[in-house]
Design an enzyme around this catalytic site. Structure first.
Site, mmCIF file in Angstrom:
data_model
loop_
_atom_site.group_PDB
_atom_site.id
_atom_site.type_symbol
_atom_site.label_atom_id
_atom_site.label_comp_id
_atom_site.label_asym_id
_atom_site.label_seq_id
_atom_site.Cartn_x
_atom_site.Cartn_y
_atom_site.Cartn_z
ATOM 1 N N GLU A 95 0.792 -1.227 0.000
ATOM 2 C CA GLU A 95 0.000 0.000 0.000
ATOM 3 C C GLU A 95 0.827 1.281 0.000
ATOM 4 O OE1 GLU A 95 -3.322 0.123 -0.285
ATOM 5 O OE2 GLU A 95 -3.317 -2.075 -0.469
ATOM 6 N N SER A 488 -45.631 -29.457 43.723
ATOM 7 C CA SER A 488 -45.208 -29.608 45.119
ATOM 8 C C SER A 488 -43.963 -28.801 45.477
ATOM 9 C CB SER A 488 -44.962 -31.095 45.429
ATOM 10 O OG SER A 488 -46.178 -31.809 45.355
#
Length: 858
Positions: A95, A488
């Site tokens: 680049e 229960s």
């Protein structure tokens, strides 16, 4: 003549020099005027000094394992010195080779690009420096206009003045878009190769460095050929700049391009926890900050317990599913039918059988779920089958992996036990298999649902939470969202209300059928025990341990509906969830598993109501602590400040003394009440009586005895028609609730009949709390309890212990199987004796005597 020509040349030189100087001056003036015109439009590049990269939120377990990641942009910010030098050189070579030399724009590069355009007429070379790309990525669009390019140049100069070269390069390598929603080299390494940047090979570095030119078409997931061509260009430039030598270059050229999309490196499976965290973070910080500010959220969940919870829940659902039969293959890859062959080896008539390549292609298109893997049956023997797994592997399913698979008829009925593999499978069947104990086993996706949650009763920290079989299948979190009848599991809270009304664990109740005429309905209400066994006069301790329905109703009547509901509300249950009738005693209230386990935690911690929480602390992208949860603790010695805050942030600026002091949770029941219920629930595990004398009895949670711990209390729960099954149990350090049922609340869990193939592996009968929900709880606790040393149950101040007659609940002089020590809240002990007299033992004044007596009794 020579002098004249020389003077003529000097004259033209002066004119050219003047023209050049004027052009330069006009150029500078033009640039200056352009700058003045654009100055107000240029963004303030000073913001780069305090740049906040859009970084996903990461969610971790308490021990640092990654649970999930949230955010549109995948980014893993890195410091420049955390990136491999060779990766940096790959980007520079590709680049901007003169990055450390130019002032922001590369004049040589611009001239070179212009020359190429002039000679070829094509724009084949770019001239943007890394600084210009950074300016464009942060502040400008990608539109190809001259003004945008001029702005880019000005911004590049500004950036170079403001930041060092290393700072610019670091920002660039973290900001650059690299395809597949990955931004920066850290994310690209993870997304394309499932690696950290330090694990990348040279060819992989070159692939990543080649992406900025066109990330959408050069990435290796989309096009391996495009990625290879661009990689080779990058490698050539690295060779030209001396970043790599010839041997490395040639070796990297030969490397194959293999890549697939990788998600975040999840190391702990807790998707329901992750979604809870996401919702809480959005509520606290807003969506934009949550998804882009790089938060690191540490939860209260431990990876070990979470793994154990997930494994326990899923295996329990597989076990239920196998009890109820095989529902058949997912699909048919081709059709096959069993021929009329009487030999030992079954023969099938097959049509359009897929060849190996076509079969692999078929399987590649199929999806598994959790640990279930798609497979196709290729061959069936008498008591085995050969299958091809997704990926092409051939494995054999032995008879032990198949023999469970009698046919499913309904939730109540199953077919006969199979005698051969051919009655279960045929070639061409698309099935699901899973590994168990290093062997492959025929399986199927469970249709039943479940939830499991573990809570630290001393501060409310959620240690493990699984909201269903698979988050991918259903995001509905049954721990926090499913309000189901508790059966229960409600009874300990009813009994707690009774103890507040001067009932004791030795109080005698009549365990006999109830027949109550309802004049409004014109029918009699006949609640029954399950099973329908009645013991007559029974002590409350034994009634709770055996889960006697009619005793629970009689206690509710004795206490009263209003007083009972008021007591239940102390445990955090909403009054709107508690029916104002006698069915409350049987568990008709609908609560979530998280609400249930929070209620049980009150018994575990001595009477304090702690608040469940899952987010412990949050760090920002700079690893600064910005949120710290401060749980209210179950502790006698904690101060209770005037200002009670359950959480704090760095910006709250709370007084130092308040931040350092723990907050005490509200004490909603007395420590004596909590102790008595917790102790009674131990009888649910260990039972009572003397088996040698024929008086022994079991509680409903007797399976828990296999853990060989005396500090465990527990209670089963089953609703009418077995639509919901529960087990809640706890130690002083951990409270856990397990629930199993169908998402369709009207569907019963049914029953399983005997499967002759399974023998002792079989669990047949009606699905109920002990059979259906308890095994998941038991499996989880088997894995995690070794980390918690057993704690003896120390009775609090205000508890006494006296010897009572087991039949009458009165004081006893006898020291045999007819009597036992029982705990009482001081002042509630029986005053009458069956015969004789013994001294009363009081606990609370002498801790050493208390512990000794308890060890002798239990």
């Amino acid at each position: 003549m020579g002098v004249k020509n020389w003077g003529h040349q000097v004259s033209w030189f002066k004119k050219l020099l003047i023209a050049f100087l004027l052009a330069t001056l006009f150029g500078i003036m033009a640039i200056f005027i352009t700058y003045l015109l654009l100055k107000d439009e240029l963004p303030d590049v000073a913001t780069l000094k305090d740049v906040r990269l859009q970084t996903p939120m990461q969610v971790f377990t308490a021990d640092g394992e990654l649970i999930s990641q949230f955010g549109e942009q995948r980014r893993i910010p890195l410091k420049l010195d955390e990136m491999p030098p060779l990766l940096i050189q790959a980007f520079l070579a590709t680049e901007d080779t003169r990055f450390y030399e130019h002032p922001g724009i590369d004049v040589i590069g611009i001239m070179r690009a212009a020359t190429v355009v002039a000679t070829s007429g094509e724009l084949s070379q770019g001239a943007s420096t890394i600084t210009q790309q950074l300016a464009r990525n942060f502040f400008l669009s990608r539109e190809k206009k001259i003004m945008r390019k001029v702005k880019e140049i000005f911004l590049a100069f500004h950036i170079e003045q403001l930041l060092t070269k290393d700072e610019i390069l670091e920002l660039y390598l973290n900001k650059i878009e690299l395809g597949q929603r990955s931004f920066g080299v850290g994310a690209a390494a993870q997304v394309y190769f499932g690696k950290t940047v330090n694990e990348l090979t040279v060819d992989e570095m070159a692939i990543i460095a080649g992406l900025p030119k066109a990330p959408s078409i050069l990435n290796p997931v989309r096009s391996a050929s495009n990625a290879r061509a661009r990689r080779n260009v990058v490698l050539g430039r690295m060779l030209d700049t001396g970043a790599i030598d010839r041997a490395t270059y040639e070796m990297a050229l030969l490397a194959p391009v293999t890549s697939r999309l990788h998600g975040a490196q999840i190391t702990a499976s807790a998707p329901y926890i992750a979604e809870m965290v996401r919702q809480q973070m959005v509520e606290r910080f807003g969506e934009e900050m949550t998804y882009s500010d790089g938060f690191k959220v540490y939860t209260t969940v431990t990876s070990e317990q979470q793994t154990a919870a997930r494994r326990a829940l899923q295996q329990n659902l597989y076990d239920y599913d196998e009890r109820h039969g095989y529902r058949g293959p997912v699909a048919l890859a081709w059709q096959a039918s069993l021929s009329n062959n009487d030999g030992d080896t079954p023969e099938f008539v097959e049509s359009e059988r897929l060849d190996e390549l076509a079969l692999q292609q078929y399987l590649d298109q199929q999806q598994g779920i959790e640990d279930l893997v798609p497979a196709v049956v290729t061959k069936v023997a008498q008591q085995s089958a050969e299958v091809m797994l997704k990926g092409g592997q051939l494995v054999t399913l032995e008879w032990d992996a198949l023999k469970w698979a009698r046919s499913y008829i309904s939730d109540e009925r199953q077919g006969t036990a199979p005698k051969s593999a051919a009655t279960i499978l045929a070639p061409g069947m698309h099935i699901l298999v899973r590994q168990q104990d290093d062997n492959w086993r025929l399986s199927q996706i469970p249709t039943v649902s479940s939830a499991l949650v573990a809570l630290d009763p001393n501060n409310g920290a959620i240690r493990a939470l699984v909201g269903g079989y698979s988050f991918a299948q259903s995001q509905f979190n049954r721990v926090t969202q499913a309000k189901r009848q508790v059966g229960s599991n409600i009874k300990p809270f009813i009994y707690s209300a009774a103890l507040e009304q001067n009932y004791t664990l030795a109080s005698i109740m009549n365990d006999a059928p109830i027949h109550q005429w309802d004049s409004n309905a014109g029918i009699a209400w006949r609640p029954r025990n399950s099973p329908a066994v009645y013991d007559g006069p029974i002590r409350i301790r034994e009634a709770l341990a055996k889960s006697k329905n009619v005793v629970s109703i009689r206690l509710l009547r004795g206490v009263g509906i209003d007083a009972s509901i008021a007591q239940l509300q102390k445990f955090g249950f909403a009054a709107t969830d508690l029916p104002r009738n006698e069915t409350l005693a049987l568990g008709s209230a609908s609560l979530t598993p998280l609400e249930v386990v929070t209620g049980y935690a009150v018994f575990a911690n001595g009477g304090y109501l702690v608040q469940p929480y899952v987010v412990d602390k949050v760090f920002n992208a700079e690893n600064e602590l910005i949120y710290q949860h401060k749980p209210a603790l179950a502790c006698d010695n904690c101060p209770q400040p005037d200002v009670a805050a359950n959480s704090t942030t760095v910006t709250d600026n709370l007084p130092d003394n308040l931040e350092l002091q723990p907050v005490r949770a509200p004490q909603v029941i007395s420590p004596q009440n909590a102790f008595l219920i917790a102790d009674a629930l131990k009888s649910s595990v260990w039972g009572g009586g003397d088996w040698r004398q024929g008086t022994g009895w079991n509680g409903t949670a007797r399976q828990v005895q296999e853990l060989r711990r005396r500090d465990i209390s527990g209670k089963t729960g089953t609703t009418n028609d077995s639509k919901d099954t529960w087990f809640s149990g706890f130690t002083p350090q951990l409270a856990v609730t397990s629930w199993v049922g169908f998402d369709d609340a009207n569907r019963s869990l049914g029953r399983a009949t005997w499967n002759a193939n399974l023998g002792r592996e079989q669990s047949s009968g009606i699905e109920a709390g002990a059979r259906t929900a308890l095994p998941a709880w038991l499996s989880f606790m088997r894995d995690v309890l070794p980390a918690y040393p057993e704690q003896s149950s120390a009775a609090p101040v205000g508890i006494s212990s006296v010897r009572i007659d087991l039949a009458s609940g009165l004081l006893s002089r006898r020291n045999d199987y007819t009597s036992a020590f029982e705990f009482f809240k001081l002042g509630t002990e029986p005053t009458q004796y069956v015969s004789g007299s013994i001294p009363q033992i009081q606990f609370g004044d002498d801790k050493q005597d208390k512990a000794t007596e308890l060890d002798e009794l239990f």
